[in-house]
Design a protein around this motif. Structure first.
Motif, PDB file in Angstrom:
ATOM      1  N   GLY A 155       0.807  -1.219   0.000  1.00 29.78           N
ATOM      2  CA  GLY A 155       0.000   0.000   0.000  1.00 29.78           C
ATOM      3  C   GLY A 155       0.835   1.262   0.000  1.00 29.78           C
ATOM      4  O   GLY A 155       0.355   2.343   0.335  1.00 29.78           O
ATOM      5  N   GLY A 156       2.114   1.143  -0.389  1.00 27.20           N
ATOM      6  CA  GLY A 156       2.991   2.318  -0.459  1.00 27.20           C
ATOM      7  C   GLY A 156       3.084   2.847  -1.881  1.00 27.20           C
ATOM      8  O   GLY A 156       2.413   2.351  -2.795  1.00 27.20           O
ATOM      9  N   ASP A 157       3.944   3.844  -2.066  1.00 28.32           N
ATOM     10  CA  ASP A 157       4.098   4.454  -3.391  1.00 28.32           C
ATOM     11  C   ASP A 157       4.485   3.428  -4.449  1.00 28.32           C
ATOM     12  O   ASP A 157       3.985   3.458  -5.576  1.00 28.32           O
ATOM     13  CB  ASP A 157       5.184   5.545  -3.344  1.00 28.32           C
ATOM     14  CG  ASP A 157       4.618   6.864  -2.864  1.00 28.32           C
ATOM     15  OD1 ASP A 157       3.606   7.311  -3.424  1.00 28.32           O
ATOM     16  OD2 ASP A 157       5.193   7.443  -1.919  1.00 28.32           O
ATOM     17  N   THR A 158       5.396   2.526  -4.078  1.00 27.99           N
ATOM     18  CA  THR A 158       5.872   1.556  -5.077  1.00 27.99           C
ATOM     19  C   THR A 158       4.730   0.666  -5.528  1.00 27.99           C
ATOM     20  O   THR A 158       4.507   0.491  -6.739  1.00 27.99           O
ATOM     21  CB  THR A 158       7.017   0.692  -4.494  1.00 27.99           C
ATOM     22  OG1 THR A 158       8.029   1.559  -3.991  1.00 27.99           O
ATOM     23  CG2 THR A 158       7.627  -0.204  -5.546  1.00 27.99           C
ATOM     24  N   ALA A 159       3.982   0.102  -4.598  1.00 28.19           N
ATOM     25  CA  ALA A 159       2.882  -0.806  -4.951  1.00 28.19           C
ATOM     26  C   ALA A 159       1.861  -0.090  -5.840  1.00 28.19           C
ATOM     27  O   ALA A 159       1.406  -0.637  -6.854  1.00 28.19           O
ATOM     28  CB  ALA A 159       2.209  -1.327  -3.684  1.00 28.19           C
ATOM     29  N   HIS A 179      -4.187  -4.771  -0.030  1.00 27.28           N
ATOM     30  CA  HIS A 179      -3.490  -4.017   1.014  1.00 27.28           C
ATOM     31  C   HIS A 179      -4.063  -4.392   2.380  1.00 27.28           C
ATOM     32  O   HIS A 179      -5.269  -4.572   2.519  1.00 27.28           O
ATOM     33  CB  HIS A 179      -3.647  -2.512   0.743  1.00 27.28           C
ATOM     34  CG  HIS A 179      -2.973  -1.642   1.754  1.00 27.28           C
ATOM     35  ND1 HIS A 179      -1.754  -1.965   2.326  1.00 27.28           N
ATOM     36  CD2 HIS A 179      -3.353  -0.451   2.310  1.00 27.28           C
ATOM     37  CE1 HIS A 179      -1.417  -1.013   3.183  1.00 27.28           C
ATOM     38  NE2 HIS A 179      -2.368  -0.090   3.193  1.00 27.28           N
ATOM     39  N   HIS A 213      15.702   6.259   3.598  1.00 25.50           N
ATOM     40  CA  HIS A 213      15.456   4.845   3.242  1.00 25.50           C
ATOM     41  C   HIS A 213      16.743   4.045   3.146  1.00 25.50           C
ATOM     42  O   HIS A 213      16.727   2.890   2.712  1.00 25.50           O
ATOM     43  CB  HIS A 213      14.713   4.753   1.903  1.00 25.50           C
ATOM     44  CG  HIS A 213      13.514   5.643   1.834  1.00 25.50           C
ATOM     45  ND1 HIS A 213      12.463   5.497   2.700  1.00 25.50           N
ATOM     46  CD2 HIS A 213      13.215   6.696   1.040  1.00 25.50           C
ATOM     47  CE1 HIS A 213      11.567   6.427   2.432  1.00 25.50           C
ATOM     48  NE2 HIS A 213      11.996   7.169   1.440  1.00 25.50           N
TER      49      HIS A 213
HETATM   50  P1  NAP Z   1       6.708   1.509   2.007  1.00 23.05           P
HETATM   51  O1  NAP Z   1       6.338   2.928   1.870  1.00 23.05           O
HETATM   52  O2  NAP Z   1       7.425   1.052   3.212  1.00 23.05           O
HETATM   53  O3  NAP Z   1       5.351   0.684   1.860  1.00 23.05           O
HETATM   54  C1  NAP Z   1       5.346  -0.687   2.058  1.00 23.05           C
HETATM   55  C2  NAP Z   1       3.896  -1.145   1.987  1.00 23.05           C
HETATM   56  O4  NAP Z   1       3.887  -2.553   2.137  1.00 23.05           O
HETATM   57  C3  NAP Z   1       3.029  -0.547   3.092  1.00 23.05           C
HETATM   58  O5  NAP Z   1       1.789  -0.192   2.556  1.00 23.05           O
HETATM   59  C4  NAP Z   1       2.904  -1.690   4.088  1.00 23.05           C
HETATM   60  O6  NAP Z   1       1.668  -1.715   4.742  1.00 23.05           O
HETATM   61  C5  NAP Z   1       2.992  -2.904   3.188  1.00 23.05           C
HETATM   62  N1  NAP Z   1       3.580  -4.041   3.895  1.00 23.05           N
HETATM   63  C6  NAP Z   1       4.793  -4.093   4.517  1.00 23.05           C
HETATM   64  N2  NAP Z   1       4.988  -5.320   5.031  1.00 23.05           N
HETATM   65  C7  NAP Z   1       3.866  -6.043   4.731  1.00 23.05           C
HETATM   66  C8  NAP Z   1       3.462  -7.370   4.989  1.00 23.05           C
HETATM   67  N3  NAP Z   1       4.263  -8.223   5.644  1.00 23.05           N
HETATM   68  N4  NAP Z   1       2.255  -7.779   4.544  1.00 23.05           N
HETATM   69  C9  NAP Z   1       1.458  -6.949   3.848  1.00 23.05           C
HETATM   70  N5  NAP Z   1       1.778  -5.659   3.559  1.00 23.05           N
HETATM   71  C10 NAP Z   1       2.976  -5.223   3.989  1.00 23.05           C
HETATM   72  O7  NAP Z   1       7.607   0.985   0.764  1.00 23.05           O
HETATM   73  P2  NAP Z   1       7.649   1.509  -0.757  1.00 23.05           P
HETATM   74  O8  NAP Z   1       6.294   1.634  -1.307  1.00 23.05           O
HETATM   75  O9  NAP Z   1       8.623   0.633  -1.437  1.00 23.05           O
HETATM   76  O10 NAP Z   1       8.270   2.968  -0.622  1.00 23.05           O
HETATM   77  C11 NAP Z   1       9.523   3.173   0.052  1.00 23.05           C
HETATM   78  C12 NAP Z   1       9.798   4.674   0.097  1.00 23.05           C
HETATM   79  O11 NAP Z   1      10.083   5.135  -1.224  1.00 23.05           O
HETATM   80  C13 NAP Z   1       8.609   5.455   0.602  1.00 23.05           C
HETATM   81  O12 NAP Z   1       9.028   6.524   1.376  1.00 23.05           O
HETATM   82  C14 NAP Z   1       7.968   5.978  -0.650  1.00 23.05           C
HETATM   83  O13 NAP Z   1       7.266   7.189  -0.457  1.00 23.05           O
HETATM   84  C15 NAP Z   1       9.188   6.168  -1.546  1.00 23.05           C
HETATM   85  N6  NAP Z   1       8.792   6.083  -2.956  1.00 23.05           N
HETATM   86  C16 NAP Z   1       8.443   7.241  -3.563  1.00 23.05           C
HETATM   87  C17 NAP Z   1       8.017   7.232  -4.871  1.00 23.05           C
HETATM   88  C18 NAP Z   1       7.649   8.534  -5.496  1.00 23.05           C
HETATM   89  O14 NAP Z   1       7.819   9.541  -4.851  1.00 23.05           O
HETATM   90  N7  NAP Z   1       7.150   8.563  -6.721  1.00 23.05           N
HETATM   91  C19 NAP Z   1       7.920   6.022  -5.569  1.00 23.05           C
HETATM   92  C20 NAP Z   1       8.260   4.844  -4.912  1.00 23.05           C
HETATM   93  C21 NAP Z   1       8.681   4.880  -3.579  1.00 23.05           C
HETATM   94  P3  NAP Z   1       1.268  -0.581   5.840  1.00 23.05           P
HETATM   95  O15 NAP Z   1       0.930   0.635   5.032  1.00 23.05           O
HETATM   96  O16 NAP Z   1       0.109  -1.182   6.539  1.00 23.05           O
HETATM   97  O17 NAP Z   1       2.481  -0.413   6.707  1.00 23.05           O
END
Ligand code: NAP
Ligand code: FAD
Length: 315
Positions: free
Chosen positions: A153-157, A175, A261
């Motif tokens: 449920g994050g930006d990447t997903a 999510h 990160h």
């Molecule tokens: P993230 O923000 O840490 O999100 C991970 C997601 O996975 C969360 O929604 C989390 O749920 C879920 N999750 C984690 N462990 C889980 C599990 N065991 N079972 C089910 N769901 C699980 O990771 P990310 O999306 O890779 O992003 C990493 C960082 O990079 C973030 O700060 C993001 O903003 C940034 N980013 C930015 C951009 C952009 O600006 N365009 C693009 C990509 C990434 P919960 O929400 O319930 O914790």
């Protein structure tokens, strides 16, 4: 002897850095790789987005010739884990190795990659590469016109779900909560995309399949009920661990600036905040996490390292 350049990590980024530094005239360049050279793409059963690749080849097919090409120009491969890189008062780097020894280098190019986190549901590891994937750019095309599930449920997903929705017939976005931690405009785009179905308050319990690969995903809702989603592809995006341990100093600080990160901050020349230290590939900020871009980073950093070493040794 002080190495002209120490390359840490032998994936596409490190190997290309090794090729360009040696071919560009640096001497005594050692690539420290803890395993077989090639990097994480060696685990891929099919790669079709590397330029020039037209047939069906595996990641191992793609990478096998790379070390030999580097060795032709003088790159030395030492199969060992690096534990730490530090910079001493004389302006040289010390590379600490897993066997307790160390070596000095004028410059360092670090490309130790990153590791997508696993979610932890049943069948995830067994079916990884057979329908379970952590890379939509790499594997999305294999599901053209088919239905897939995306977990996270994050930006990447959310961004990867939007990407997959353009290729696939339907995307189930699974999510574990009913709120996303993504940018508001991305959430809006998700809600407006007709072929994305939100499956909220749902945690993946099991992915299952047959000899051909994944056939479905079972999710469990917060109220205890469950649902089977019949899809051949399950993409998981639950965060990444950057392999940045080698940059950690004895006091716990990093040798160069990092973001929150754990990604290395670099400029467009792959220079870190510590002069003579370059970071390349999946471990650097804003990395597209592709073989082609990792290789490009390696070439960019190598050219900078050559200029840096030339200037340093002529001082
Ligand atoms: P993230 O923000 O840490 O999100 C991970 C997601 O996975 C969360 O929604 C989390 O749920 C879920 N999750 C984690 N462990 C889980 C599990 N065991 N079972 C089910 N769901 C699980 O990771 P990310 O999306 O890779 O992003 C990493 C960082 O990079 C973030 O700060 C993001 O903003 C940034 N980013 C930015 C951009 C952009 O600006 N365009 C693009 C990509 C990434 P919960 O929400 O319930 O914790
Ligand atoms: P890596 O490939 O991760 O290499 C880092 C290397 O550093 C590893 O060999 C590791 O052993 C070594 N290392 C780490 N720590 C140390 C240490 N302390 N000391 C010594 N050595 C160390 N990309 C595409 O472009 N197309 C695809 O189709 C594609 N498919 C993929 C499929 C899968 C299953 C996976 C996992 C990835 C895929 N990718 C694909 C992504 C691609 O593999 C990566 O973007 C790329 O490999 C990154 O290269 P890198 O050199 O930065 O890091």
């Amino acid at each position: 002897m002080i190495l002209d350049c120490a390359v840490i990590g032998g994936g596409p980024a490190g190997l290309t850095a090794g090729l360009y530094t040696t071919r560009g005239g640096l001497e005594n360049v050692v690539m420290f790789e803890k395993g077989m050279p090639g990097g994480q793409i060696m685990n891929s059963s099919e790669i079709e987005n590397y330029p020039g690749v037209t047939g069906e080849i595996t990641g191992m097919d793609l990478m096998t010739p790379w070390p030999e090409q580097c060795q032709k120009f003088g790159l030395i491969h030492e199969m060992i884990e690096v534990t730490r890189v530090s910079k001493n008062d004389a302006g040289n780097f010390t590379i600490y190795k897993g066997d307790g020894t160390s070596v000095e280098a004028h410059s360092v190019i670090v490309g130790t990659g990153s590791t997508p986190r696993r979610v932890g549901f049943k069948g995830e590891n067994e079916l990884f590469g057979k329908g379970v994937s952590t890379c939509a750019t790499c594997d999305g095309f294999f599901y053209k016109g088919k239905e897939v599930a995306v977990i996270g449920g994050g930006d990447t997903a959310l961004e990867e779900a939007l990407y997959l929705a353009k290729i696939c017939a339907k995307v189930y976005l699974v999510h574990r909560r009913d709120e996303f931690r993504s940018a508001p405009n991305t959430i809006e785009r998700i809600k407006k995309t007709e072929n994305i179905e939100l499956v909220l308050n749902a945690s993946p319990e099991e992915v299952y399949g047959d000899a051909m690969g994944v056939t479905g995903l079972r999710v469990v809702f917060k109220d205890g009920t469950s649902r089977d989603i019949e899809v051949p592809g399950v993409f998981t995006f639950v965060g990444n661990d950057v392999n940045n341990e080698v940059l950690k100093q004895e006091d716990g600080s990093f040798i160069c600036d990092m973001n929150e990160h754990g990604e290395v901050l670099v400029d467009i020349s792959m220079r870190t905040s510590t002069s003579g230290l370059f970071a390349v590939g999946d471990m650097r900020v804003d990395a597209p996490k592709q073989v082609v871009s990792a290789a490009g980073d390696g070439a960019v950093a190598a050219l900078q390292a050559i200029a840096y070493v030339d200037e340093k040794v002529s001082e």
